[in-house]
Design a protein around this motif. Structure first.
Motif, mmCIF file in Angstrom:
data_model
loop_
_atom_site.group_PDB
_atom_site.id
_atom_site.type_symbol
_atom_site.label_atom_id
_atom_site.label_comp_id
_atom_site.label_asym_id
_atom_site.label_seq_id
_atom_site.Cartn_x
_atom_site.Cartn_y
_atom_site.Cartn_z
ATOM 1 N N LYS A 3 8.137 4.833 -36.958
ATOM 2 C CA LYS A 3 9.505 5.367 -36.917
ATOM 3 C C LYS A 3 9.943 5.681 -35.493
ATOM 4 C CE LYS A 3 9.949 9.131 -39.358
ATOM 5 N NZ LYS A 3 8.819 8.898 -40.253
ATOM 6 N N SER A 20 12.185 11.903 -34.886
ATOM 7 C CA SER A 20 11.256 11.407 -35.908
ATOM 8 C C SER A 20 10.648 12.565 -36.704
ATOM 9 C CB SER A 20 10.150 10.581 -35.243
ATOM 10 O OG SER A 20 9.245 10.082 -36.202
ATOM 11 N N ARG A 21 10.286 13.630 -36.000
ATOM 12 C CA ARG A 21 9.721 14.800 -36.687
ATOM 13 C C ARG A 21 10.759 15.478 -37.570
ATOM 14 N NH1 ARG A 21 7.033 15.534 -31.675
ATOM 15 N NH2 ARG A 21 8.410 17.252 -31.028
ATOM 16 N N ASP A 24 11.088 13.740 -40.926
ATOM 17 C CA ASP A 24 9.999 14.110 -41.844
ATOM 18 C C ASP A 24 10.127 15.551 -42.320
ATOM 19 O OD1 ASP A 24 8.901 11.576 -41.613
ATOM 20 O OD2 ASP A 24 7.540 12.156 -39.976
ATOM 21 N N LYS A 27 12.867 16.001 -44.736
ATOM 22 C CA LYS A 27 12.794 15.028 -45.843
ATOM 23 C C LYS A 27 14.135 14.300 -45.983
ATOM 24 C CE LYS A 27 9.245 17.506 -48.475
ATOM 25 N NZ LYS A 27 8.942 18.510 -47.431
#
Length: 203
Positions: A3, A20-21, A24, A27
């Protein structure tokens, strides 16, 4: 593909790992979208079994892509805190946007003029990033120059210009923030943003 590697194609490289974090952590379904004339990005809250969804136009320069991405994540964060109980660009959103932009300021991801433009509009409670012309112009300065494209504010009065859909207009006078323009074929009047991208039809 990883990603972060994908995001590095669209963002300043130092910004990609944190975005990117966020994807995640929250969600979030993050989509790199086709170009849309009406908006740079979009946030949709959870609905009918779908989670948070963010989309950002693929053709933005890296700084505009990052500002738009943080803008939409600030909407997501604000929704998590308040749902629909606050205004979309109200003080709650502004505080979240400012806080979520801070890591990128600390990393010196932005050139000084963009940092200044972001700070200036966040200090103005009446402005939203969608309509702040100073921020928009500052970000556009980093676009790849397209010779055939200009903005309405840069056109001389009374010249003809064309939109992507082929419609032709004549530029009129400025009324407060927008320009009064006449569609040549229908004689209908439309109000154009100063920074609307158009093609100048030269004789």
């Amino acid at each position: 593909m990883d990603k972060t590697k994908v995001l590095e194609k669209y963002l300043p490289p130092d910004a990609a790992p944190l975005i990117s974090r966020w994807i995640d952590y929250f969600k979030c379904e993050f989509k790199i979208s086709r170009s849309r004339n009406s908006k740079f990005g979009d946030y949709r809250p959870p609905f009918q079994g779908k989670g948070h969804r963010i989309s950002v136009n693929h053709n933005l320069n890296p700084y505009a892509f990052l500002v738009t991405t943080v803008h939409e994540f600030a909407h997501l964060h604000t929704w998590n805190q308040h749902q629909h109980k606050v205004r979309p660009h109200g003080n709650e959103w502004k505080l979240n946007f400012k806080a979520m932009m801070q890591p990128f300021f600390e990393k010196n991801v932005f050139p000084p003029d963009i940092t200044h433009a972001i700070t200036a509009y966040l200090n103005n409670p009446g402005a939203s990033s969608c309509s702040d012309l100073n921020l928009y112009r500052t970000l556009r300065a980093y676009d790849v120059v397209k010779e055939s494209v200009t903005t309405v504010e840069k056109l001389p009065l009374n010249v003809l210009f064309k939109l992507k859909d082929g419609r032709v207009f004549r530029k009129g006078e400025q009324l407060r923030k927008r320009f009064r323009c006449t569609e040549v074929s229908t004689k209908r009047i439309y109000l154009f943003s100063p920074v609307a991208e158009v093609e100048w039809i030269k004789d």
